[in-house]
Design an enzyme around this catalytic site. Structure first.
Site, PDB file in Angstrom:
ATOM      1  N   PRO A 225      44.002  40.368  43.994  1.00 23.01           N
ATOM      2  CA  PRO A 225      44.254  38.932  43.851  1.00 23.01           C
ATOM      3  C   PRO A 225      43.789  38.300  42.549  1.00 23.01           C
ATOM      4  O   PRO A 225      44.101  37.154  42.290  1.00 23.01           O
ATOM      5  CB  PRO A 225      43.491  38.336  45.030  1.00 23.01           C
ATOM      6  CG  PRO A 225      42.443  39.334  45.362  1.00 23.01           C
ATOM      7  CD  PRO A 225      42.934  40.674  44.931  1.00 23.01           C
ATOM      8  N   ASP A 248      53.856  41.022  36.636  1.00 23.13           N
ATOM      9  CA  ASP A 248      54.227  39.611  36.768  1.00 23.13           C
ATOM     10  C   ASP A 248      53.052  38.676  36.620  1.00 23.13           C
ATOM     11  O   ASP A 248      51.950  39.078  36.300  1.00 23.13           O
ATOM     12  CB  ASP A 248      55.075  39.299  38.001  1.00 23.13           C
ATOM     13  CG  ASP A 248      54.725  40.079  39.210  1.00 23.13           C
ATOM     14  OD1 ASP A 248      53.611  39.898  39.687  1.00 23.13           O
ATOM     15  OD2 ASP A 248      55.585  40.857  39.661  1.00 23.13           O
ATOM     16  N   LYS A 270      57.406  35.758  37.575  1.00 23.10           N
ATOM     17  CA  LYS A 270      58.207  34.943  38.477  1.00 23.10           C
ATOM     18  C   LYS A 270      57.349  33.802  38.970  1.00 23.10           C
ATOM     19  O   LYS A 270      56.176  33.968  39.244  1.00 23.10           O
ATOM     20  CB  LYS A 270      58.637  35.775  39.694  1.00 23.10           C
ATOM     21  CG  LYS A 270      59.849  36.602  39.434  1.00 23.10           C
ATOM     22  CD  LYS A 270      60.290  37.261  40.701  1.00 23.10           C
ATOM     23  CE  LYS A 270      59.292  38.287  41.153  1.00 23.10           C
ATOM     24  NZ  LYS A 270      59.763  39.073  42.290  1.00 23.10           N
ATOM     25  N   GLY A 301      50.668  41.444  41.686  1.00 22.64           N
ATOM     26  CA  GLY A 301      49.482  40.785  42.238  1.00 22.64           C
ATOM     27  C   GLY A 301      49.308  41.152  43.710  1.00 22.64           C
ATOM     28  O   GLY A 301      50.285  41.388  44.419  1.00 22.64           O
ATOM     29  N   GLY A 302      48.068  41.236  44.148  1.00 20.24           N
ATOM     30  CA  GLY A 302      47.793  41.503  45.560  1.00 20.24           C
ATOM     31  C   GLY A 302      48.248  42.877  45.976  1.00 20.24           C
ATOM     32  O   GLY A 302      48.033  43.859  45.268  1.00 20.24           O
ATOM     33  N   ASP A 303      48.919  42.922  47.117  1.00 24.81           N
ATOM     34  CA  ASP A 303      49.462  44.179  47.616  1.00 24.81           C
ATOM     35  C   ASP A 303      50.977  44.154  47.419  1.00 24.81           C
ATOM     36  O   ASP A 303      51.619  43.149  47.725  1.00 24.81           O
ATOM     37  CB  ASP A 303      49.134  44.323  49.103  1.00 24.81           C
ATOM     38  CG  ASP A 303      49.654  45.629  49.656  1.00 24.81           C
ATOM     39  OD1 ASP A 303      48.867  46.579  49.739  1.00 24.81           O
ATOM     40  OD2 ASP A 303      50.869  45.714  49.980  1.00 24.81           O
ATOM     41  N   ILE A 306      53.182  43.245  50.461  1.00 18.38           N
ATOM     42  CA  ILE A 306      53.004  41.983  51.192  1.00 18.38           C
ATOM     43  C   ILE A 306      53.569  40.863  50.326  1.00 18.38           C
ATOM     44  O   ILE A 306      53.009  40.534  49.276  1.00 18.38           O
ATOM     45  CB  ILE A 306      51.520  41.749  51.532  1.00 18.38           C
ATOM     46  CG1 ILE A 306      51.052  42.864  52.481  1.00 18.38           C
ATOM     47  CG2 ILE A 306      51.329  40.370  52.169  1.00 18.38           C
ATOM     48  CD1 ILE A 306      49.642  42.754  52.956  1.00 18.38           C
ATOM     49  N   THR A 331      45.294  42.250  49.237  1.00 19.01           N
ATOM     50  CA  THR A 331      46.209  41.121  49.296  1.00 19.01           C
ATOM     51  C   THR A 331      45.437  39.794  49.206  1.00 19.01           C
ATOM     52  O   THR A 331      44.237  39.745  49.504  1.00 19.01           O
ATOM     53  CB  THR A 331      47.062  41.193  50.581  1.00 19.01           C
ATOM     54  OG1 THR A 331      48.059  40.185  50.506  1.00 19.01           O
ATOM     55  CG2 THR A 331      46.222  40.985  51.840  1.00 19.01           C
ATOM     56  N   ALA A 332      46.149  38.745  48.777  1.00 20.25           N
ATOM     57  CA  ALA A 332      45.490  37.449  48.580  1.00 20.25           C
ATOM     58  C   ALA A 332      44.733  37.005  49.832  1.00 20.25           C
ATOM     59  O   ALA A 332      43.639  36.445  49.730  1.00 20.25           O
ATOM     60  CB  ALA A 332      46.521  36.399  48.182  1.00 20.25           C
ATOM     61  N   MET A 382      52.510  31.107  49.346  1.00 19.70           N
ATOM     62  CA  MET A 382      53.551  30.298  48.699  1.00 19.70           C
ATOM     63  C   MET A 382      53.888  29.058  49.519  1.00 19.70           C
ATOM     64  O   MET A 382      55.033  28.653  49.615  1.00 19.70           O
ATOM     65  CB  MET A 382      54.831  31.128  48.507  1.00 19.70           C
ATOM     66  CG  MET A 382      54.609  32.353  47.654  1.00 19.70           C
ATOM     67  SD  MET A 382      56.012  33.466  47.662  1.00 19.70           S
ATOM     68  CE  MET A 382      55.770  34.370  49.169  1.00 19.70           C
ATOM     69  N   GLY A 411      42.085  32.239  44.089  1.00 22.14           N
ATOM     70  CA  GLY A 411      41.022  32.939  44.809  1.00 22.14           C
ATOM     71  C   GLY A 411      40.526  34.179  44.081  1.00 22.14           C
ATOM     72  O   GLY A 411      41.287  34.853  43.401  1.00 22.14           O
TER      73      GLY A 411
HETATM   74  N1  SAH Z   1      51.757  40.417  46.912  1.00 25.41           N
HETATM   75  C1  SAH Z   1      50.865  39.297  46.828  1.00 25.41           C
HETATM   76  C2  SAH Z   1      51.521  38.003  47.227  1.00 25.41           C
HETATM   77  C3  SAH Z   1      52.622  37.575  46.327  1.00 25.41           C
HETATM   78  S1  SAH Z   1      53.326  36.043  46.824  1.00 25.41           S
HETATM   79  C4  SAH Z   1      49.633  39.586  47.668  1.00 25.41           C
HETATM   80  O1  SAH Z   1      49.594  40.557  48.421  1.00 25.41           O
HETATM   81  O2  SAH Z   1      48.676  38.827  47.560  1.00 25.41           O
HETATM   82  C5  SAH Z   1      52.489  34.909  45.803  1.00 25.41           C
HETATM   83  C6  SAH Z   1      51.557  34.048  46.610  1.00 25.41           C
HETATM   84  O3  SAH Z   1      50.373  34.755  46.927  1.00 25.41           O
HETATM   85  C7  SAH Z   1      51.079  32.826  45.889  1.00 25.41           C
HETATM   86  O4  SAH Z   1      52.025  31.776  45.947  1.00 25.41           O
HETATM   87  C8  SAH Z   1      49.835  32.487  46.675  1.00 25.41           C
HETATM   88  O5  SAH Z   1      50.166  31.857  47.886  1.00 25.41           O
HETATM   89  C9  SAH Z   1      49.300  33.859  46.998  1.00 25.41           C
HETATM   90  N2  SAH Z   1      48.272  34.296  46.047  1.00 25.41           N
HETATM   91  C10 SAH Z   1      48.304  35.360  45.249  1.00 25.41           C
HETATM   92  N3  SAH Z   1      47.166  35.466  44.536  1.00 25.41           N
HETATM   93  C11 SAH Z   1      46.399  34.434  44.885  1.00 25.41           C
HETATM   94  C12 SAH Z   1      45.097  33.991  44.531  1.00 25.41           C
HETATM   95  N4  SAH Z   1      44.363  34.644  43.639  1.00 25.41           N
HETATM   96  N5  SAH Z   1      44.603  32.894  45.121  1.00 25.41           N
HETATM   97  C13 SAH Z   1      45.332  32.215  46.032  1.00 25.41           C
HETATM   98  N6  SAH Z   1      46.555  32.595  46.431  1.00 25.41           N
HETATM   99  C14 SAH Z   1      47.086  33.679  45.869  1.00 25.41           C
END
Ligand code: SAH
Length: 457
Positions: A225, A248, A270, A301-303, A306, A331-332, A382, A411
């Protein structure tokens, strides 16, 4: 960068060390190891210095500091126990534009000595620019632990094979593949460590006779995240081996800094509602690069599985018969939960978690009735722009409007902001937040009062 790290070739170069005590001795040992032609200036010397002089390893000049000795030197170290003398040395060196190190006084020095991990020819130097020597030492100890003792032998062996590898493999990519295979070859490393030349030769011949895989591949890597420390070890290995990184917006700069310097970086950012590079084009980039034989890392970002469209990207590769693999990320929801002190489950308050996207493809249907049920935690990705409708739907479907709610912005990063309220004022909270933000709704949010440990701005 306060200092530029460089490695100096001192072999047979005139260097001056001022000081004849034990600290000077340590510096002398380093300079001698590096092959310097060393003159040492001091009124008195330890027995070790005298022994070195007898073995003709260095020259001793018995006197108080003699400024004439500075002339025509490549490098100077002042290591006396007298600050005034050390300072005088630094002034003389400065006058003649010669790099000078002052023991224990980085502010007067034009170069500083790093902590060194010596696996020659591999040398790792660590410096804190004189600001946190203990931290630099701790790092050095850590690195000592993870760098195998046989590393030097492996590097020397690579040097020995270099020419042959150039002759055998025409392309840079093939060569790199060969080296990557060689450097992770545990048995070969062991044979080298044991000086078992027969085994070394046998294993090397085998490596040369194996075909070098020339087909590209794509690795989908979750970057986590934001906090670079949350990248997995496997993710780190993959991004360091990539020829090209397609990333991205949510991938933090700290993580991009961990990529290989010569790797190509392609930004396909994006944003919600605004797609810089259309998804089909991203799929196409991945495909074309892999078809060229590149090792592609698709960093998300994240997973990646997801709300990451990872599945869609891989389907294109599957159809084109390109090999791929996936490295999960934090994931976030996990990251924001941990760093805001809001556990997503709790035996008393929530037995399940729902991860929901605030953006749904046309025609998709959200089952608000089941989302409004008790004893669960809702996490909206989102969802910022939909906060008002989320609030209305949940309340209309029976959720208590006093249910605690939080919005976590950026976060896990140093810019993290957490806004806490209730379902009722979710919309107002959302108006104060910026993307990327995550919404957490449920009784567990109240636990933050006690469990918040991460204080950011
Ligand atoms: N694949 C990512 C999610 C991508 S969708 C995952 O697993 O986390 C993008 C959304 O993820 C953002 O609009 C927000 O809602 C959330 N997100 C991703 N990183 C974040 C962060 N550091 N803090 C808060 N929300 C986050």
């Amino acid at each position: 960068m306060d200092y530029l790290p460089i490695f100096c070739k001192l072999t047979n170069r005139d260097c001056l060390l001022v000081g004849g005590g034990e600290i000077a001795e340590r510096k002398a040992r380093l300079l001698l190891d590096a092959g310097a032609k060393l003159t040492v200036n001091s009124p008195t010397f330890t027995p070790q210095f005298q022994a070195w002089a007898e073995q003709k390893q260095l020259t001793l000049t018995y006197s108080n500091f003699d400024p004439n000795l500075v002339i025509d030197k490549w490098l100077i170290i002042a290591a006396t126990d007298n600050d005034d003398v050390n300072y005088q040395v630094s002034l003389e060196a400065e006058k003649h534009q010669i790099f000078c190190n002052i023991v224990d006084s980085p502010k007067d020095a034009s170069f500083i000595m790093p902590s060194i991990i010596d696996r020659s020819p591999i040398i790792v130097a660590v410096s804190s620019a004189g600001k946190a020597p203990v931290l630099a030492r701790l790092l050095r100890e850590k690195l000592e632990g993870i760098l195998p003792q046989h590393l030097g032998k492996l590097a020397n062996y690579a040097g020995y094979l270099r020419q042959k590898v150039k002759t055998v493999y025409g392309s840079l990519t093939e060569r790199r593949r060969f080296w990557e295979k060689l450097f992770v070859h545990e048995r070969l490393a062991q044979a080298l460590a044991n000086n078992d030349s027969e085994q070394v030769e046998l294993l090397t011949d085998r490596l040369f006779s194996e075909p070098i895989e020339n087909r590209g591949e794509v690795v989908l890597v979750g970057a986590g995240p934001g906090d670079a420390g949350l990248l997995t070890l496997k993710g780190l290995q993959q991004i360091q081996q990539a020829d090209i990184i397609v990333y991205d917006r949510l991938v933090s700069e700290d993580i991009l800094n961990l990529t290989r310097r010569d790797a190509e970086r392609v930004f396909v950012g994006k944003r919600a509602g605004y797609h810089c590079v259309p998804q089909e084009q991203i799929n196409q980039i991945l495909l074309e690069q892999a078809q060229k034989g590149k090792r592609v890392v698709r960093l998300k970002g994240g997973d990646p599985f997801i709300f990451g469209r990872g599945g869609e990207e891989l389907e294109t590769l599957y159809n084109a018969n390109i090999p791929f693999s996936v490295v999960p990320g934090i994931t976030a929801a996990s990251g924001c939960s941990a760093y805001s002190g809001i556990p997503l489950t709790h035996r008393d308050y929530a037995q399940s978690i729902r991860l929901i996207t605030g953006h749904v493809k046309d025609g998709s249907h959200i089952d608000w009735q089941s989302l409004a049920a008790e004893k669960q935690t809702l996490v909206f990705y989102m969802g910022l722009s939909q906060a008002e409708s989320i609030r209305t739907q949940l309340i209309n479907h029976g959720m208590d409007s006093n249910t605690p709610a939080a919005i976590v912005e950026e976060g896990t990063t140093t810019k993290q902001k957490v806004l806490v309220g209730t379902l009722d004022n979710l919309h107002e909270l959302a108006l104060q937040a910026r993307s990327p933000s995550l919404m957490i709704i449920g009784q567990v949010v109240a636990l933050r009062e006690k469990l918040n440990w991460f204080f950011s701005s």
